[in-house]
Design a protein around this motif. Structure first.
Motif, PDB file in Angstrom:
ATOM      1  N   THR A 268       0.824  -1.202   0.000  1.00 36.70           N
ATOM      2  CA  THR A 268       0.000   0.000   0.000  1.00 36.70           C
ATOM      3  C   THR A 268       0.864   1.260   0.000  1.00 36.70           C
ATOM      4  OG1 THR A 268      -1.686  -1.187   1.248  1.00 36.70           O
ATOM      5  CG2 THR A 268      -1.885   1.179   1.165  1.00 36.70           C
ATOM      6  N   HIS A 269       0.492   2.205  -0.852  1.00 39.88           N
ATOM      7  CA  HIS A 269       1.177   3.499  -0.967  1.00 39.88           C
ATOM      8  C   HIS A 269       0.225   4.566  -0.423  1.00 39.88           C
ATOM      9  CE1 HIS A 269       3.976   6.022  -3.778  1.00 39.88           C
ATOM     10  NE2 HIS A 269       3.782   6.619  -2.634  1.00 39.88           N
ATOM     11  N   HIS A 270       0.729   5.436   0.440  1.00 41.35           N
ATOM     12  CA  HIS A 270      -0.069   6.512   1.035  1.00 41.35           C
ATOM     13  C   HIS A 270       0.614   7.840   0.729  1.00 41.35           C
ATOM     14  CE1 HIS A 270      -2.054   3.441   3.502  1.00 41.35           C
ATOM     15  NE2 HIS A 270      -0.836   2.986   3.755  1.00 41.35           N
ATOM     16  N   LEU A 271      -0.197   8.872   0.424  1.00 49.55           N
ATOM     17  CA  LEU A 271       0.342  10.196   0.173  1.00 49.55           C
ATOM     18  C   LEU A 271      -0.497  11.215   0.914  1.00 49.55           C
ATOM     19  CD1 LEU A 271       2.364  12.001  -1.356  1.00 49.55           C
ATOM     20  CD2 LEU A 271       0.706  12.079  -3.232  1.00 49.55           C
ATOM     21  N   GLY A 272       0.169  12.002   1.783  1.00 43.10           N
ATOM     22  CA  GLY A 272      -0.520  13.003   2.578  1.00 43.10           C
ATOM     23  C   GLY A 272      -0.292  14.403   2.054  1.00 43.10           C
ATOM     24  N   TYR A 273      -1.375  15.164   1.947  1.00 42.31           N
ATOM     25  CA  TYR A 273      -1.335  16.566   1.518  1.00 42.31           C
ATOM     26  C   TYR A 273      -1.658  17.462   2.701  1.00 42.31           C
ATOM     27  CZ  TYR A 273      -1.500  14.907  -3.302  1.00 42.31           C
ATOM     28  OH  TYR A 273      -1.213  14.287  -4.494  1.00 42.31           O
ATOM     29  N   GLY A 274      -1.110  18.663   2.667  1.00 45.79           N
ATOM     30  CA  GLY A 274      -1.395  19.640   3.704  1.00 45.79           C
ATOM     31  C   GLY A 274      -0.486  20.832   3.531  1.00 45.79           C
ATOM     32  N   LYS A 275      -0.170  21.471   4.656  1.00 43.89           N
ATOM     33  CA  LYS A 275       0.786  22.575   4.639  1.00 43.89           C
ATOM     34  C   LYS A 275       1.508  22.601   5.965  1.00 43.89           C
ATOM     35  CE  LYS A 275      -2.222  26.063   3.729  1.00 43.89           C
ATOM     36  NZ  LYS A 275      -2.892  27.374   3.740  1.00 43.89           N
ATOM     37  N   ASP A 276       2.645  23.271   5.980  1.00 41.22           N
ATOM     38  CA  ASP A 276       3.475  23.392   7.180  1.00 41.22           C
ATOM     39  C   ASP A 276       3.850  22.037   7.758  1.00 41.22           C
ATOM     40  OD1 ASP A 276       3.223  26.204   6.951  1.00 41.22           O
ATOM     41  OD2 ASP A 276       1.366  26.168   8.115  1.00 41.22           O
TER      42      ASP A 276
END
Length: 129
Positions: free
Chosen positions: A43-51
């Motif tokens: 499983t590949h996970h990618l997290g988006y956000g800022k700071d």
């Protein structure tokens, strides 16, 4: 209330390209890439956000959610207009163009698109202008 949210996508590369392009219009980017090698799974996970804080995640899995709605905070109305343009250019389906939604409240400005898996994605700003 929520710390983060995530869901599986049918085509990880396609969704990654879509969200990376579209979320940039709102000031968000890739924050954390958790590869299969890191977890010892497929499983590949990618997290988006800022700071450095990932608050929105996509993962491999071929079972996209049904009936899900995700609304992203936009810094201003111009960012929502850009979000909508970029999403359509990236292959999204229009699900409600930029504009006021006074039935929610007088300054609710938003745009809605369906992502590559048909998930209802919104950008919203509550500021008066």
């Amino acid at each position: 209330m929520l710390d983060h949210i995530g869901f599986k996508v049918a085509d990880f590369a396609k969704s990654r390209a879509f969200y990376t392009r579209v979320l940039a219009t709102l000031g968000y980017g890739e924050v954390l890439d958790v590869t299969p090698e890191m977890t010892g799974t497929d499983t590949h996970h990618l997290g988006y956000g800022k700071d450095g804080n990932p608050t929105f995640w996509i993962s491999t899995g071929n079972t996209p959610p049904t009936g899900l709605h995700v609304a992203f905070v936009a810094p201003n109305r111009a960012a929502i207009d850009a979000f909508h343009r970029e999403a359509l250019a990236a292959g999204a389906t229009d699900n409600g163009g930029p504009g006021l939604r006074p039935h929610y409240h007088p300054t609710y400005y938003a745009a809605f698109v369906l992502d590559p898996d048909g998930v209802n994605i919104e950008a919203v700003c509550h500021a008066p202008e």
